[in-house]
Design a protein around this motif. Sequence first.
Motif, PDB file in Angstrom:
ATOM      1  N   UNK A  64      -9.600  14.890  12.748  1.00 60.48           N
ATOM      2  CA  UNK A  64      -9.568  13.807  12.657  1.00 60.48           C
ATOM      3  C   UNK A  64      -9.232  13.124  11.428  1.00 60.48           C
ATOM      4  N   UNK A  65     -10.303  13.293  10.568  1.00 62.59           N
ATOM      5  CA  UNK A  65     -10.223  12.549   9.511  1.00 62.59           C
ATOM      6  C   UNK A  65      -8.964  12.524   8.572  1.00 62.59           C
ATOM      7  N   UNK A  66      -8.596  13.933   8.077  1.00 68.76           N
ATOM      8  CA  UNK A  66      -7.770  13.848   7.349  1.00 68.76           C
ATOM      9  C   UNK A  66      -5.870  13.265   7.898  1.00 68.76           C
ATOM     10  N   UNK A  67      -5.710  13.258   9.168  1.00 66.92           N
ATOM     11  CA  UNK A  67      -5.007  12.660   9.638  1.00 66.92           C
ATOM     12  C   UNK A  67      -5.295  11.206   9.909  1.00 66.92           C
ATOM     13  N   UNK A  68      -6.473  10.829   9.741  1.00 68.02           N
ATOM     14  CA  UNK A  68      -6.800   8.815   9.419  1.00 68.02           C
ATOM     15  C   UNK A  68      -6.395   9.021   8.246  1.00 68.02           C
ATOM     16  N   UNK A  69      -6.301   9.629   7.053  1.00 67.69           N
ATOM     17  CA  UNK A  69      -6.254   9.292   5.326  1.00 67.69           C
ATOM     18  C   UNK A  69      -4.711   9.663   5.687  1.00 67.69           C
ATOM     19  N   UNK A  70      -3.858  10.116   5.461  1.00 67.64           N
ATOM     20  CA  UNK A  70      -2.998  10.328   6.110  1.00 67.64           C
ATOM     21  C   UNK A  70      -1.889   9.020   6.321  1.00 67.64           C
ATOM     22  N   UNK A  71      -2.208   8.913   7.457  1.00 65.12           N
ATOM     23  CA  UNK A  71      -2.100   7.948   7.592  1.00 65.12           C
ATOM     24  C   UNK A  71      -2.216   6.307   6.856  1.00 65.12           C
ATOM     25  N   UNK A  72      -2.719   6.411   6.611  1.00 63.88           N
ATOM     26  CA  UNK A  72      -3.757   5.520   6.422  1.00 63.88           C
ATOM     27  C   UNK A  72      -2.915   5.179   4.402  1.00 63.88           C
ATOM     28  N   UNK A  73      -3.154   6.294   3.964  1.00 64.68           N
ATOM     29  CA  UNK A  73      -2.313   6.090   2.702  1.00 64.68           C
ATOM     30  C   UNK A  73      -0.817   6.166   3.014  1.00 64.68           C
ATOM     31  N   UNK A  74      -0.053   6.180   3.837  1.00 59.21           N
ATOM     32  CA  UNK A  74       1.503   5.895   3.842  1.00 59.21           C
ATOM     33  C   UNK A  74       2.189   4.304   4.443  1.00 59.21           C
ATOM     34  N   UNK A  75       0.165   3.577   5.160  1.00 58.18           N
ATOM     35  CA  UNK A  75       0.058   2.251   5.318  1.00 58.18           C
ATOM     36  C   UNK A  75       0.208   1.853   3.669  1.00 58.18           C
ATOM     37  N   UNK A  76      -0.936   2.051   3.231  1.00 58.77           N
ATOM     38  CA  UNK A  76      -0.814   1.377   1.868  1.00 58.77           C
ATOM     39  C   UNK A  76      -0.114   1.048   1.512  1.00 58.77           C
ATOM     40  N   UNK A  77       0.689   2.499   0.794  1.00 59.88           N
ATOM     41  CA  UNK A  77       1.396   3.316   0.034  1.00 59.88           C
ATOM     42  C   UNK A  77       3.365   1.769   0.220  1.00 59.88           C
ATOM     43  N   UNK A  78       3.206   1.800   1.654  1.00 57.02           N
ATOM     44  CA  UNK A  78       4.232   1.394   2.276  1.00 57.02           C
ATOM     45  C   UNK A  78       4.037  -0.722   1.595  1.00 57.02           C
TER      46      UNK A  78
END
Length: 193
Positions: A64-78
């Motif tokens: 799950x940590x990589x999925x969380x990382x992807x989601x957080x990176x997307x939110x940060x970029x937005x």
Amino acid sequence: MSSFRPVVVVALAATLTGCGINSIPTAEENAKARWADVQNQYQRRADLIPNLVSTVKAAGAQEKSILVEVTQARAGANRIQVTGEQLTDPAKVAEFQRAQNAVTLSLQRLQEAYPELKSQGNYTTLMSQLEGTENRITIARNDYNSAVQAYNTQIRTFPNAIGAKIFYGAKPMVPFQATTPGADTAPKVDFGG
């Protein structure tokens, strides 16, 4: 005296034309439009990520940590947005680049962590779309950099430099640059196959 006036008007018009009175705003607007294209492609990528995350979750992925990382990176970029007026601020452009690089790195980790997903149709389709989007991002960044180069050259060369300073207070725009260490070499992706 009346025949002297048209000569002065023509000379003044020629001087203003030679000072970039029209070409500088045209070049600036072109660079801003190319920046909008860059943002548009990054938005396309951000829009694809939730579907990719859902596909991975549906496959029963344990990590799950990589999925969380992807989601957080997307939110940060937005959250990081750069307007056309901020294109002369190197710090704002660098902040945008760092946020986008975080998304790219998290997507690479996702591919490396779940090689078994390559056999699933939805995953393969989404990854293909993301790959195409990454190519579009590269093209958009190249187009933006070309427009910035044209604008920066125009505001720094004679006689346009005169008009750029006097009429517009023009400042050089910041080109898009690689900020990730090792960005000059392609990442190794191994699907274990």
